[in-house]
Design a protein around this motif. Structure first.
Motif, PDB file in Angstrom:
ATOM      1  N   ILE A   7       0.863  -1.187   0.000  1.00  0.00           N
ATOM      2  CA  ILE A   7       0.000   0.000   0.000  1.00  0.00           C
ATOM      3  C   ILE A   7       0.890   1.224   0.000  1.00  0.00           C
ATOM      4  CG2 ILE A   7      -1.714   1.307   1.340  1.00  0.00           C
ATOM      5  CD1 ILE A   7      -2.613  -1.405   2.539  1.00  0.00           C
ATOM      6  N   TYR A   8       0.475   2.234  -0.758  1.00  0.00           N
ATOM      7  CA  TYR A   8       1.212   3.483  -0.867  1.00  0.00           C
ATOM      8  C   TYR A   8       0.379   4.635  -0.336  1.00  0.00           C
ATOM      9  CZ  TYR A   8       4.434   1.107  -4.013  1.00  0.00           C
ATOM     10  OH  TYR A   8       5.359   0.262  -4.553  1.00  0.00           O
ATOM     11  N   LEU A   9       1.031   5.572   0.315  1.00  0.00           N
ATOM     12  CA  LEU A   9       0.431   6.847   0.700  1.00  0.00           C
ATOM     13  C   LEU A   9       1.245   7.926  -0.004  1.00  0.00           C
ATOM     14  CD1 LEU A   9      -1.395   8.716   2.413  1.00  0.00           C
ATOM     15  CD2 LEU A   9       0.318   8.557   4.217  1.00  0.00           C
ATOM     16  N   ASP A  10       0.653   8.494  -1.055  1.00  0.00           N
ATOM     17  CA  ASP A  10       1.326   9.558  -1.804  1.00  0.00           C
ATOM     18  C   ASP A  10       0.894  10.911  -1.259  1.00  0.00           C
ATOM     19  OD1 ASP A  10       2.899   8.233  -3.875  1.00  0.00           O
ATOM     20  OD2 ASP A  10       0.963   7.450  -4.553  1.00  0.00           O
ATOM     21  N   CYS A  11       1.838  11.842  -1.161  1.00  0.00           N
ATOM     22  CA  CYS A  11       1.590  13.181  -0.633  1.00  0.00           C
ATOM     23  C   CYS A  11       1.848  14.208  -1.731  1.00  0.00           C
ATOM     24  CB  CYS A  11       2.502  13.461   0.561  1.00  0.00           C
ATOM     25  SG  CYS A  11       2.327  12.261   1.904  1.00  0.00           S
ATOM     26  N   TYR A  12       0.939  15.191  -1.842  1.00  0.00           N
ATOM     27  CA  TYR A  12       1.006  16.189  -2.905  1.00  0.00           C
ATOM     28  C   TYR A  12       0.746  17.589  -2.356  1.00  0.00           C
ATOM     29  CZ  TYR A  12       0.122  12.104  -5.874  1.00  0.00           C
ATOM     30  OH  TYR A  12       0.193  10.879  -6.488  1.00  0.00           O
ATOM     31  N   ALA A  13       1.237  18.576  -3.078  1.00  0.00           N
ATOM     32  CA  ALA A  13       0.821  19.971  -2.900  1.00  0.00           C
ATOM     33  C   ALA A  13       0.061  20.329  -4.173  1.00  0.00           C
ATOM     34  CB  ALA A  13       2.028  20.884  -2.724  1.00  0.00           C
ATOM     35  N   GLU A  14      -1.190  20.795  -4.014  1.00  0.00           N
ATOM     36  CA  GLU A  14      -2.007  21.161  -5.175  1.00  0.00           C
ATOM     37  C   GLU A  14      -2.311  22.645  -5.116  1.00  0.00           C
ATOM     38  OE1 GLU A  14      -5.751  19.324  -7.536  1.00  0.00           O
ATOM     39  OE2 GLU A  14      -6.063  19.643  -5.388  1.00  0.00           O
ATOM     40  N   GLY A  15      -1.853  23.385  -6.108  1.00  0.00           N
ATOM     41  CA  GLY A  15      -2.048  24.833  -6.149  1.00  0.00           C
ATOM     42  C   GLY A  15      -0.757  25.507  -6.575  1.00  0.00           C
ATOM     43  N   ARG A  16      -0.480  26.675  -5.977  1.00  0.00           N
ATOM     44  CA  ARG A  16       0.743  27.413  -6.300  1.00  0.00           C
ATOM     45  C   ARG A  16       1.751  27.271  -5.168  1.00  0.00           C
ATOM     46  NH1 ARG A  16       1.523  32.874  -7.991  1.00  0.00           N
ATOM     47  NH2 ARG A  16       0.654  33.463  -5.998  1.00  0.00           N
ATOM     48  N   ILE A  17       2.983  26.883  -5.525  1.00  0.00           N
ATOM     49  CA  ILE A  17       4.049  26.773  -4.527  1.00  0.00           C
ATOM     50  C   ILE A  17       5.155  27.795  -4.768  1.00  0.00           C
ATOM     51  CG2 ILE A  17       3.579  24.343  -4.046  1.00  0.00           C
ATOM     52  CD1 ILE A  17       6.049  23.625  -5.709  1.00  0.00           C
ATOM     53  N   LEU A  18       5.088  28.529  -5.885  1.00  0.00           N
ATOM     54  CA  LEU A  18       6.040  29.591  -6.192  1.00  0.00           C
ATOM     55  C   LEU A  18       5.281  30.895  -6.395  1.00  0.00           C
ATOM     56  CD1 LEU A  18       8.291  27.740  -8.786  1.00  0.00           C
ATOM     57  CD2 LEU A  18       8.793  28.181  -6.379  1.00  0.00           C
ATOM     58  N   GLN A  19       5.815  32.014  -5.870  1.00  0.00           N
ATOM     59  CA  GLN A  19       5.147  33.307  -5.989  1.00  0.00           C
ATOM     60  C   GLN A  19       4.769  33.623  -7.435  1.00  0.00           C
ATOM     61  OE1 GLN A  19       3.925  35.514  -3.895  1.00  0.00           O
ATOM     62  NE2 GLN A  19       4.614  34.522  -2.037  1.00  0.00           N
ATOM     63  N   ASP A  20       5.653  33.371  -8.365  1.00  0.00           N
ATOM     64  CA  ASP A  20       5.398  33.678  -9.774  1.00  0.00           C
ATOM     65  C   ASP A  20       5.053  32.429 -10.570  1.00  0.00           C
ATOM     66  OD1 ASP A  20       6.006  36.353  -9.265  1.00  0.00           O
ATOM     67  OD2 ASP A  20       8.144  36.016  -9.617  1.00  0.00           O
ATOM     68  N   GLY A  21       4.708  31.356  -9.893  1.00  0.00           N
ATOM     69  CA  GLY A  21       4.496  30.086 -10.575  1.00  0.00           C
ATOM     70  C   GLY A  21       3.058  29.813 -10.963  1.00  0.00           C
ATOM     71  N   GLU A  22       2.913  28.821 -11.779  1.00  0.00           N
ATOM     72  CA  GLU A  22       1.599  28.344 -12.220  1.00  0.00           C
ATOM     73  C   GLU A  22       1.033  27.400 -11.163  1.00  0.00           C
ATOM     74  OE1 GLU A  22       0.198  28.738 -15.486  1.00  0.00           O
ATOM     75  OE2 GLU A  22       1.726  30.223 -15.951  1.00  0.00           O
ATOM     76  N   LYS A  23      -0.288  27.238 -11.191  1.00  0.00           N
ATOM     77  CA  LYS A  23      -0.911  26.226 -10.348  1.00  0.00           C
ATOM     78  C   LYS A  23      -0.559  24.857 -10.907  1.00  0.00           C
ATOM     79  CE  LYS A  23      -4.787  28.825  -8.533  1.00  0.00           C
ATOM     80  NZ  LYS A  23      -6.232  28.853  -8.336  1.00  0.00           N
ATOM     81  N   GLY A  24      -0.424  23.892 -10.012  1.00  0.00           N
ATOM     82  CA  GLY A  24      -0.099  22.551 -10.458  1.00  0.00           C
ATOM     83  C   GLY A  24      -0.298  21.543  -9.351  1.00  0.00           C
ATOM     84  N   LEU A  25       0.051  20.329  -9.635  1.00  0.00           N
ATOM     85  CA  LEU A  25       0.017  19.236  -8.669  1.00  0.00           C
ATOM     86  C   LEU A  25       1.451  18.756  -8.510  1.00  0.00           C
ATOM     87  CD1 LEU A  25      -1.783  17.349  -6.936  1.00  0.00           C
ATOM     88  CD2 LEU A  25      -1.815  15.794  -8.900  1.00  0.00           C
ATOM     89  N   TRP A  26       1.996  18.906  -7.318  1.00  0.00           N
ATOM     90  CA  TRP A  26       3.393  18.608  -7.046  1.00  0.00           C
ATOM     91  C   TRP A  26       3.484  17.381  -6.145  1.00  0.00           C
ATOM     92  CZ3 TRP A  26       6.566  22.002  -9.564  1.00  0.00           C
ATOM     93  CH2 TRP A  26       5.979  23.175  -9.996  1.00  0.00           C
ATOM     94  N   HIS A  27       4.140  16.333  -6.606  1.00  0.00           N
ATOM     95  CA  HIS A  27       4.332  15.139  -5.784  1.00  0.00           C
ATOM     96  C   HIS A  27       5.443  15.406  -4.784  1.00  0.00           C
ATOM     97  CE1 HIS A  27       5.711  10.932  -4.966  1.00  0.00           C
ATOM     98  NE2 HIS A  27       4.412  10.857  -4.731  1.00  0.00           N
ATOM     99  N   LEU A  28       5.146  15.239  -3.501  1.00  0.00           N
ATOM    100  CA  LEU A  28       6.111  15.531  -2.441  1.00  0.00           C
ATOM    101  C   LEU A  28       6.846  14.291  -1.948  1.00  0.00           C
ATOM    102  CD1 LEU A  28       3.864  17.957  -0.366  1.00  0.00           C
ATOM    103  CD2 LEU A  28       5.587  18.551  -2.092  1.00  0.00           C
TER     104      LEU A  28
END
Length: 127
Positions: free
Chosen positions: A48-69
Motif C-alpha cells: 500500500i502506498y500513501l502519496d503526498c502532494y501539494a495542489e495549487g501554487r508553490i512559487l510566488q510567480d508560478g503556475e498552479k499545479g500538482l506537485w508530488h512531495l
C-alpha cells in the motif's frame, strides 16, 4: 510534528520506506496557495502506498499545479494496514495546515515582509 506529537508510531510499525520526491520540486517553496493532499492506494506490484502532494501554487510567480512531495510504503495489504495509512494521511494533512498557519511569514515576498515590519513598528509606536 506528527512524530513529535506521538502520532506516527502506528504507521512506523508497518512502514517499509518513505521516499521524498525532490526531482520535480523547486529548491524552495515560496507561496502557500496550495492544499496538502494525500492519496492511499494499493501499489501496482505489492503493498500500500500513501502519496503526498501539494495542489495549487508553490512559487510566488508560478503556475498552479500538482506537485508530488513523497511516498510512504508498506508491504502490508490488510484492511488494518490501509486504515493505518489513511489515518497517517489525515494526520499529515492536519499538521501540514498547522505548519502553514504557524509559519505564514515564511511565504511572504520581500516587499510584503517590509510592509509587515513597518506595520508592526507603527502599532508599537516606534514610527
Amino acid at each position: 510534528m506528527a512524530v513529535d506529537g506521538g502520532h506516527f508510531a502506528e504507521a512506523e510499525a508497518i512502514l517499509d520506506y518513505f521516499l521524498p520526491d525532490t526531482r520535480h520540486l523547486p529548491a524552495e517553496i515560496t507561496c502557500d496557495e496550495f492544499d496538502f493532499i494525500t492519496k492511499v492506494n494499493f501499489g501496482g506490484n505489492e503493498g500500500i502506498y500513501l502519496d503526498c502532494y501539494a495542489e495549487g501554487r508553490i512559487l510566488q510567480d508560478g503556475e498552479k499545479g500538482l506537485w508530488h512531495l513523497g511516498t510512504y510504503k508498506t508491504l502490508g495489504t490488510s484492511l488494518s494496514d490501509m486504515q493505518i495509512f489513511g489515518k497517517l494521511g489525515g494526520t499529515l494533512t492536519f499538521f501540514a495546515r498547522k505548519y502553514l498557519w504557524d509559519n505564514s511569514e515564511r511565504f511572504l515576498t520581500d516587499r510584503e515582509l517590509r510592509i509587515h515590519a513597518i506595520e508592526k513598528k507603527h502599532k508599537e509606536g516606534k514610527i
